[in-house]
Design a protein around this motif. Sequence first.
Motif, PDB file in Angstrom:
ATOM      1  N   GLY A 251     -35.820  18.892 -39.167  1.00  0.00           N
ATOM      2  CA  GLY A 251     -35.436  18.372 -40.663  1.00  0.00           C
ATOM      3  C   GLY A 251     -34.042  18.821 -41.000  1.00  0.00           C
ATOM      4  N   GLU A 252     -33.555  19.925 -40.745  1.00  0.00           N
ATOM      5  CA  GLU A 252     -32.321  20.330 -41.126  1.00  0.00           C
ATOM      6  C   GLU A 252     -31.021  19.399 -40.614  1.00  0.00           C
ATOM      7  OE1 GLU A 252     -31.064  22.979 -42.765  1.00  0.00           O
ATOM      8  OE2 GLU A 252     -33.063  23.045 -43.634  1.00  0.00           O
ATOM      9  N   ARG A 259     -25.661  13.170 -40.973  1.00  0.00           N
ATOM     10  CA  ARG A 259     -26.107  11.954 -39.991  1.00  0.00           C
ATOM     11  C   ARG A 259     -27.332  12.274 -39.184  1.00  0.00           C
ATOM     12  NH1 ARG A 259     -22.027   9.143 -35.970  1.00  0.00           N
ATOM     13  NH2 ARG A 259     -22.490  10.854 -34.563  1.00  0.00           N
ATOM     14  N   TRP A 260     -27.221  13.501 -38.444  1.00  0.00           N
ATOM     15  CA  TRP A 260     -28.290  13.906 -37.493  1.00  0.00           C
ATOM     16  C   TRP A 260     -29.059  14.620 -38.154  1.00  0.00           C
ATOM     17  CZ3 TRP A 260     -30.054  17.907 -34.990  1.00  0.00           C
ATOM     18  CH2 TRP A 260     -30.864  17.910 -33.558  1.00  0.00           C
ATOM     19  N   ARG A 261     -30.320  14.650 -38.220  1.00  0.00           N
ATOM     20  CA  ARG A 261     -31.542  15.711 -38.669  1.00  0.00           C
ATOM     21  C   ARG A 261     -32.337  16.085 -37.525  1.00  0.00           C
ATOM     22  NH1 ARG A 261     -31.889  16.749 -43.975  1.00  0.00           N
ATOM     23  NH2 ARG A 261     -30.446  15.193 -45.092  1.00  0.00           N
ATOM     24  N   ALA A 262     -32.608  17.548 -37.171  1.00  0.00           N
ATOM     25  CA  ALA A 262     -33.263  17.817 -36.180  1.00  0.00           C
ATOM     26  C   ALA A 262     -34.684  17.516 -36.214  1.00  0.00           C
ATOM     27  CB  ALA A 262     -33.312  19.513 -36.142  1.00  0.00           C
ATOM     28  N   THR A 296     -27.025  16.334 -21.971  1.00  0.00           N
ATOM     29  CA  THR A 296     -27.547  16.625 -23.188  1.00  0.00           C
ATOM     30  C   THR A 296     -26.881  15.510 -23.989  1.00  0.00           C
ATOM     31  OG1 THR A 296     -28.311  17.863 -24.950  1.00  0.00           O
ATOM     32  CG2 THR A 296     -26.209  18.718 -23.885  1.00  0.00           C
ATOM     33  N   ALA A 297     -26.778  15.548 -25.429  1.00  0.00           N
ATOM     34  CA  ALA A 297     -25.993  14.604 -26.194  1.00  0.00           C
ATOM     35  C   ALA A 297     -25.523  15.219 -27.449  1.00  0.00           C
ATOM     36  CB  ALA A 297     -27.063  13.613 -26.435  1.00  0.00           C
ATOM     37  N   ILE A 298     -24.537  14.453 -27.918  1.00  0.00           N
ATOM     38  CA  ILE A 298     -23.889  14.788 -29.401  1.00  0.00           C
ATOM     39  C   ILE A 298     -25.014  14.494 -30.368  1.00  0.00           C
ATOM     40  CG2 ILE A 298     -22.295  13.702 -30.860  1.00  0.00           C
ATOM     41  CD1 ILE A 298     -20.486  13.341 -28.847  1.00  0.00           C
ATOM     42  N   ALA A 299     -24.965  15.539 -31.483  1.00  0.00           N
ATOM     43  CA  ALA A 299     -25.920  15.407 -32.530  1.00  0.00           C
ATOM     44  C   ALA A 299     -24.936  15.772 -33.725  1.00  0.00           C
ATOM     45  CB  ALA A 299     -26.806  16.760 -32.472  1.00  0.00           C
ATOM     46  N   GLY A 300     -24.641  14.766 -34.396  1.00  0.00           N
ATOM     47  CA  GLY A 300     -23.699  14.651 -35.498  1.00  0.00           C
ATOM     48  C   GLY A 300     -22.412  14.162 -35.302  1.00  0.00           C
ATOM     49  N   LYS A 301     -21.841  13.990 -36.561  1.00  0.00           N
ATOM     50  CA  LYS A 301     -20.562  13.331 -36.447  1.00  0.00           C
ATOM     51  C   LYS A 301     -19.345  14.140 -35.810  1.00  0.00           C
ATOM     52  CE  LYS A 301     -20.713   9.967 -40.430  1.00  0.00           C
ATOM     53  NZ  LYS A 301     -19.991   9.459 -41.774  1.00  0.00           N
ATOM     54  N   THR A 312     -31.092  22.328 -27.246  1.00  0.00           N
ATOM     55  CA  THR A 312     -32.725  22.630 -27.222  1.00  0.00           C
ATOM     56  C   THR A 312     -33.230  22.928 -25.921  1.00  0.00           C
ATOM     57  OG1 THR A 312     -32.870  21.481 -29.498  1.00  0.00           O
ATOM     58  CG2 THR A 312     -34.800  22.248 -28.643  1.00  0.00           C
ATOM     59  N   ASP A 313     -33.121  21.784 -25.113  1.00  0.00           N
ATOM     60  CA  ASP A 313     -33.668  21.735 -23.812  1.00  0.00           C
ATOM     61  C   ASP A 313     -32.899  22.409 -22.591  1.00  0.00           C
ATOM     62  OD1 ASP A 313     -36.120  20.384 -24.673  1.00  0.00           O
ATOM     63  OD2 ASP A 313     -34.888  18.395 -24.621  1.00  0.00           O
ATOM     64  N   ILE A 314     -31.889  23.156 -23.083  1.00  0.00           N
ATOM     65  CA  ILE A 314     -31.144  23.849 -22.023  1.00  0.00           C
ATOM     66  C   ILE A 314     -31.065  25.544 -22.624  1.00  0.00           C
ATOM     67  CG2 ILE A 314     -28.713  24.113 -20.886  1.00  0.00           C
ATOM     68  CD1 ILE A 314     -28.229  21.478 -21.778  1.00  0.00           C
ATOM     69  N   PRO A 315     -32.169  26.356 -22.294  1.00  0.00           N
ATOM     70  CA  PRO A 315     -32.558  27.318 -23.041  1.00  0.00           C
ATOM     71  C   PRO A 315     -31.546  28.496 -22.616  1.00  0.00           C
ATOM     72  CG  PRO A 315     -34.020  27.075 -21.286  1.00  0.00           C
ATOM     73  CD  PRO A 315     -33.310  25.819 -21.618  1.00  0.00           C
ATOM     74  N   ASP A 316     -30.695  28.372 -21.290  1.00  0.00           N
ATOM     75  CA  ASP A 316     -29.914  29.325 -21.117  1.00  0.00           C
ATOM     76  C   ASP A 316     -28.425  29.011 -21.474  1.00  0.00           C
ATOM     77  OD1 ASP A 316     -29.852  26.965 -19.493  1.00  0.00           O
ATOM     78  OD2 ASP A 316     -29.034  28.355 -17.642  1.00  0.00           O
ATOM     79  N   ALA A 317     -28.411  27.998 -22.183  1.00  0.00           N
ATOM     80  CA  ALA A 317     -26.826  27.793 -22.809  1.00  0.00           C
ATOM     81  C   ALA A 317     -26.486  28.781 -23.895  1.00  0.00           C
ATOM     82  CB  ALA A 317     -26.842  26.149 -23.362  1.00  0.00           C
ATOM     83  N   GLU A 318     -25.304  29.170 -24.115  1.00  0.00           N
ATOM     84  CA  GLU A 318     -24.863  30.155 -24.871  1.00  0.00           C
ATOM     85  C   GLU A 318     -23.431  30.046 -25.190  1.00  0.00           C
ATOM     86  OE1 GLU A 318     -25.860  33.705 -22.676  1.00  0.00           O
ATOM     87  OE2 GLU A 318     -24.410  33.482 -21.178  1.00  0.00           O
TER      88      GLU A 318
END
Length: 368
Positions: A251-252, A259-262, A296-301, A312-318
Amino acid sequence: MARPLLADIDLDALRHNYRLARDLAPHSRALAVLKADAYGHGAVACARALEGLAPAFAVACLEEAETLREAGIVTPIMLLEGVFEARELERVEALGLWMVVHSDWQLDALLAHRPARPIPVWLKVDSGMHRLGFPPERVEAVWKRLVTAPAQACDLHLMSHFATADALDPSYFQHQLALLEALAERLGAPTCLANSPATLAWPEAHGAWNRPGVMLYGGDPLEASSEASRRLKPVMTLRSRLIAVRELAAGEPVGYAGRWRAPRPSRIGVVAAGYGDGYDRHAVDGTPVLVEGRRTAIAGKVSMDMLTVDITDIPDAEIGSEVVLWGRAANGEVLPVDEVARYCDTISYTLLTGVLPRVPRRYHGGFG
């Protein structure tokens, strides 16, 4: 440490795409279009990479040709819009350029000029695009004026531009082509008609010369990809890295206007790239990106200097993980610029030419 955003330019891919354009039309010569700074790739570097391979280049205006000449490029250069003032003809002559003639004032200026040697001229016909060019019913008279002025003009060709060569519906393209073929036959004139889509998809339009443009840079201009267009290789990879990672509860919101909410507990990666670099601000949520070579994809403007992606689905991304906004990732995965453009409600041409000067270009593949 420098900001991690850069545009990697693969000159081997550029040469591959040029050879494809050439091989699709073995009885034509291919004019390599370098206008708009080689579609954002760097005209000088691309010209050096294609010298000895392309028999001529094309640019939009005198200033673009001067940049190439000042860099030591000696290959013939065509001015696709001709001159904008009569006095530019002196520079055309001095730089050894070729030029399009598309209007009466250009014709009159050329015929009044007294060059030391004739200027190669391509006469532009308005076959239906309705931008530049002489109407078909006037072309024969204009052609005769040029033919009878050998001191001013030489190596005459007919040229035109297709409005719908990229479309699935061939009717208007076929109308334009029929008109141009009839004109060329009556005049016994060599032609330059085929742009990128016609080079890829319409061999009947291949003339003495073709004009591949966006296809040289790996953009697929066709409404429906063909076997040939699928062989194109991306030349530019717009590459950055994650500079921050955020953990969000369901919800954040993210970014301007939220524009994008989790939709679930989420990890958000912040990327060093934004519309201040030329990445399109109109990119919608869901616009694809590659993080560590995975989609993956853009989330938010998109912001001026940053954009945010769902990792979220790329746990080793840092922090420091590779992000590819279009092009080829380190693991070989490709994100086509045309696909990104569709999510931005635009075309690959605008994305490629829109990458701004503050984004460093890094060249690979040498110059020969």
